[in-house]
Design an enzyme around this catalytic site. Structure first.
Site, short mmCIF file in Angstrom:
data_model
loop_
_atom_site.label_atom_id
_atom_site.label_comp_id
_atom_site.label_asym_id
_atom_site.label_seq_id
_atom_site.Cartn_x
_atom_site.Cartn_y
_atom_site.Cartn_z
N LYS A 1 0.85 -1.19 0.00
CA LYS A 1 0.00 0.00 0.00
C LYS A 1 0.88 1.24 0.00
O LYS A 1 1.85 1.33 0.76
CB LYS A 1 -0.91 0.01 1.22
CG LYS A 1 -1.77 1.25 1.31
CD LYS A 1 -2.86 1.13 2.36
CE LYS A 1 -2.36 1.54 3.70
NZ LYS A 1 -3.45 1.76 4.67
N SER B 1 -3.35 2.89 -17.52
CA SER B 1 -2.43 2.60 -16.42
C SER B 1 -2.33 3.77 -15.44
O SER B 1 -2.97 4.80 -15.58
CB SER B 1 -1.03 2.25 -16.93
OG SER B 1 -0.42 3.39 -17.50
N TYR C 1 -3.15 -0.90 -14.05
CA TYR C 1 -1.86 -1.53 -13.85
C TYR C 1 -0.77 -0.46 -13.73
O TYR C 1 -0.92 0.65 -14.24
CB TYR C 1 -1.53 -2.51 -14.98
CG TYR C 1 -1.49 -1.87 -16.34
CD1 TYR C 1 -0.28 -1.42 -16.87
CD2 TYR C 1 -2.65 -1.71 -17.10
CE1 TYR C 1 -0.24 -0.81 -18.12
CE2 TYR C 1 -2.61 -1.11 -18.34
CZ TYR C 1 -1.41 -0.66 -18.85
OH TYR C 1 -1.37 -0.05 -20.07
#
Length: 116
Positions: A9, A25, A58
């Site tokens: 995280k 992305s 991504y």
């Protein structure tokens, strides 16, 4: 049994850009990616603290020490420059391994997204 757990995280980074005319992305400063153990192409969940949006895309590396956090493609419509995000990745592992697994938690400087 396999379970899904938080792998990494990056907590409270500010959006530095939104590039609609891009394939897709999220571009993340490569230092942040390394610190959070996120690899190029890995699926990232994005939580926008400003508007409540949650989305997945991504990761692609941005320049080191740039503090860059840019949402690309359609995801650019879900953020505004300056929004505060939490970036999360997940891993799938056997439950016994998961009980001892420690995620990589990164808390960059909230003013410039850099590691201190």
């Amino acid at each position: 049994m396999l379970v899904t757990v938080v792998k990494s995280k990056i907590h409270r980074v500010k959006v530095t850009g939104a590039e609609l005319n891009y394939i897709g992305s999220i571009t993340i400063d490569e230092n942040l990616m390394d610190a959070a153990n996120i690899i190029q192409g890995e699926r990232v969940q994005i939580v926008n603290n400003n508007n409540g949006e949650r989305l997945e895309t991504y990761a692609i590396p941005g320049p080191r020490n740039s503090g860059e956090i840019t949402l690309n493609g359609a995801a650019a419509r879900k953020v505004s420059k300056g929004d505060v995000l939490i970036l999360i990745t997940y891993g799938i592992m056997p439950i016994e391994e998961a009980k001892n697994f420690k995620p990589s938690l990164v808390f960059p400087n909230e003013d410039n997204n850099l590691l201190e």
